[in-house]
Design an enzyme around this catalytic site. Structure first.
Site, short mmCIF file in Angstrom:
data_model
loop_
_atom_site.label_atom_id
_atom_site.label_comp_id
_atom_site.label_asym_id
_atom_site.label_seq_id
_atom_site.Cartn_x
_atom_site.Cartn_y
_atom_site.Cartn_z
N HIS A 202 -43.00 -1.05 58.36
CA HIS A 202 -41.34 -1.11 59.23
C HIS A 202 -40.79 0.31 58.52
O HIS A 202 -40.96 0.61 57.38
CB HIS A 202 -40.19 -2.26 58.58
CG HIS A 202 -39.60 -2.06 57.53
ND1 HIS A 202 -38.85 -1.42 56.06
CD2 HIS A 202 -40.67 -3.11 56.51
CE1 HIS A 202 -38.95 -1.80 55.06
NE2 HIS A 202 -39.91 -2.84 55.08
N ASP B 3 -37.41 1.14 58.99
CA ASP B 3 -36.11 1.54 58.59
C ASP B 3 -35.84 0.84 56.97
O ASP B 3 -37.24 0.98 56.42
CB ASP B 3 -35.88 1.23 59.66
CG ASP B 3 -36.38 -0.99 59.37
OD1 ASP B 3 -37.25 -1.29 59.86
OD2 ASP B 3 -35.11 -1.48 59.52
N ASP C 91 -40.71 1.08 49.63
CA ASP C 91 -39.84 -0.44 50.10
C ASP C 91 -39.37 0.50 52.00
O ASP C 91 -38.36 0.59 52.24
CB ASP C 91 -39.15 -1.11 50.09
CG ASP C 91 -38.62 -2.19 51.01
OD1 ASP C 91 -39.36 -2.66 51.74
OD2 ASP C 91 -38.13 -2.72 50.73
N GLU D 205 -36.88 -4.13 60.39
CA GLU D 205 -36.78 -5.50 59.69
C GLU D 205 -35.76 -5.51 58.08
O GLU D 205 -35.35 -6.36 57.66
CB GLU D 205 -38.09 -4.97 58.84
CG GLU D 205 -39.15 -6.34 58.48
CD GLU D 205 -38.51 -5.40 56.43
OE1 GLU D 205 -38.47 -7.55 55.85
OE2 GLU D 205 -37.90 -5.43 56.36
N GLU D 206 -35.30 -4.05 58.02
CA GLU D 206 -34.39 -4.46 56.79
C GLU D 206 -33.03 -4.52 57.16
O GLU D 206 -31.52 -5.31 57.28
CB GLU D 206 -33.77 -2.65 56.35
CG GLU D 206 -34.91 -2.70 55.67
CD GLU D 206 -35.33 -3.04 54.02
OE1 GLU D 206 -34.45 -3.62 54.14
OE2 GLU D 206 -36.34 -2.98 53.74
N GLU E 6 -45.67 -3.97 52.92
CA GLU E 6 -44.63 -4.25 51.83
C GLU E 6 -44.74 -4.31 50.34
O GLU E 6 -46.89 -4.46 49.90
CB GLU E 6 -43.67 -6.09 52.10
CG GLU E 6 -43.20 -6.06 53.11
CD GLU E 6 -42.29 -5.21 53.46
OE1 GLU E 6 -41.40 -4.68 52.38
OE2 GLU E 6 -41.49 -5.54 54.79
N HIS F 88 -34.93 -0.86 46.96
CA HIS F 88 -33.62 -0.97 47.69
C HIS F 88 -32.63 -0.33 45.85
O HIS F 88 -31.59 -0.32 46.62
CB HIS F 88 -33.20 -2.35 47.75
CG HIS F 88 -33.96 -3.31 48.42
ND1 HIS F 88 -32.92 -4.44 49.58
CD2 HIS F 88 -34.59 -2.63 49.89
CE1 HIS F 88 -33.94 -4.14 51.47
NE2 HIS F 88 -35.02 -3.60 50.54
#
Length: 402
Positions: free
Chosen positions: A73, A75, A106, A140-141, A169, A372
């Site tokens: 992903h 995003d 990520d 995805e997020e 991931e 994150h």
């Protein structure tokens, strides 16, 4: 931009501010890089009522033979307070041998490494004897409604069939090569809405305090372990995440109370079986009298949250597609790092929960320590190391499936 240089690709991706569900130009950059290597690229957009449209990408090379797909992903989560960052979160600054930026770990770093690995493989060996695809989402997020699941259905409707999938991931806790995710625990969330009777705290006999029932129900949910785990999975675990009354007054007994919970469960349970078990526990807690002597069972509603996911693991005996996928990646990691990775099902959920219904799937990417966080960053040495692992994996997987 040189597609064989993972740092250049990652810098380009980070500079696309693709905070979910916005694309920010990330998929256009990937399309250009992949089209330049003769991939056919589609960018379907999915939407449904109550959600924002989301762009996705599917790129494919080859017409027949064993089909390997890389999923991920573009995003990213919001950067939070930019003042907490030492650098602009979308500038891809390099400081002390590390690239700083939202999505560095990520998981734009994983995408950049796999794209560079593919480009290197194609330059050295030409197209593989089979099919190679990228399945990239921008959802995805976020709620994961208009992303991988719809993209997989879209691809299947067009005749695409996959033999194996690698998700990029971040999986390593400390160092590159520590861990492969060969499955994920299931996830089930719910709410118990307990009914009471509002009243004055000085006259409790005229009221029915729902908090008393909520405490009993919470105890019934958590008191007995769900299981002791399996050879592949750790024990299932239920956590009460909130108990809310909406009542801020200290001299009023509230009329209602809600208990929110989530269970991460192993392959001893299905979603339906776990729902039945938890419903029995809630009923037992509501009927308990130790905090409500002389009262009838409390009234309540048990509400299940949408989109639960089942536990799964990729494996099987020697000769299966799942075993061959894992063996190829383990061999590539050991070759390039000298480590033999742990095969794990720990952590949260990922889009692998959708892919498992289409083909065997495993996950391997960067070290996840800063995902994150403010100053999310990746060591350039790790980015190059992951690219080398992916390149070795591609060669090994196609050789094993020739």
């Amino acid at each position: 931009m040189d597609p064989t240089d993972p740092a250049a690709v990652l810098a380009g991706l980070i500079r696309c501010p693709s905070v979910t569900p916005r694309d920010g130009g990330a998929l256009a950059l990937l399309e250009a890089l992949l089209a330049g290597q003769d991939f056919a690229v589609d960018r379907p957009v999915f939407s449904e009522a109550g959600t924002e449209p989301v762009e996705n990408l599917f790129a494919r090379l080859g017409e027949a033979g064993p089909h390997l797909v890389f999923a991920g992903h573009t995003d990213v989560v919001p950067p939070g307070d930019v003042a907490d960052w030492s650098q602009d979160p979308f500038a891809a600054a390099i400081v002390g041998g590390e690239m700083i930026g939202r999505g560095a770990v990520d998981m734009k770093g994983g995408i950049a490494a796999f794209l560079a690995a593919v480009a290197r493989h194609l330059r050295k060996h030409g197209a593989p004897r089979g099919r190679l695809s990228f399945l990239i989402t921008g959802d995805e997020e976020g709620p994961a409604v208009n992303g991988t699941q719809k993209l997989l259905d879209w691809a299947r409707a067009r005749g695409e069939r996959f033999d194996a999938c690698l998700v990029g991931e971040p999986t390593n806790p400390d160092a590159l090569g520590d861990m492969i995710k060969i499955g994920r625990r299931g996830s089930l969330s719910g709410e118990v809405r307990v009914a009471g009777v509002q009243g004055h705290v000085a006259y409790p006999h005229l009221a029915d305090n729902p908090v008393r029932s909520a405490v009993q129900i919470a105890e019934a949910l958590m008191a007995t372990p769900l299981d002791g785990g399996t050879g592949v999975f750790q024990p299932s675990n239920l956590e009460i995440t909130a108990i809310e009354t909406g009542n801020a007054s200290v001299n009023v007994i509230g009329a209602r109370c809600s208990i929110f919970f989530n269970v991460r469960f192993n392959d001893l349970w299905t979603v339906d079986g776990l729902k039945a078990e938890l419903a029995e526990r809630v009923a037992a807690g509501a009927a308990s009298a130790h905090l409500r002597p002389g009262r009838e069972a409390a009234g309540y509603d048990l509400v299940w949250r949408e989109r639960p996911s089942e536990a799964f693991s990729t494996g099987g005996g020697t000769g299966t597609k799942g075993a061959a996928l894992t063996e190829a990646l383990v061999a590539a990691i050991t070759e390039k790092t000298g480590r033999r990775p742990q095969l794990s099902t720990s952590g949260g959920t990922s889009d692998a929960r959708f892919i498992k219904d289409h083909c065997p799937v495993i996950e391997f990417g960067l070290v996840g320590k800063t995902m994150h966080m403010s100053n999310e960053r990746v060591a350039l040495s790790d980015l190059e190391g992951l690219t080398e692992i992916y390149e070795a994996f591609i060669a090994r997987w196609f050789a094993a499936n020739a």
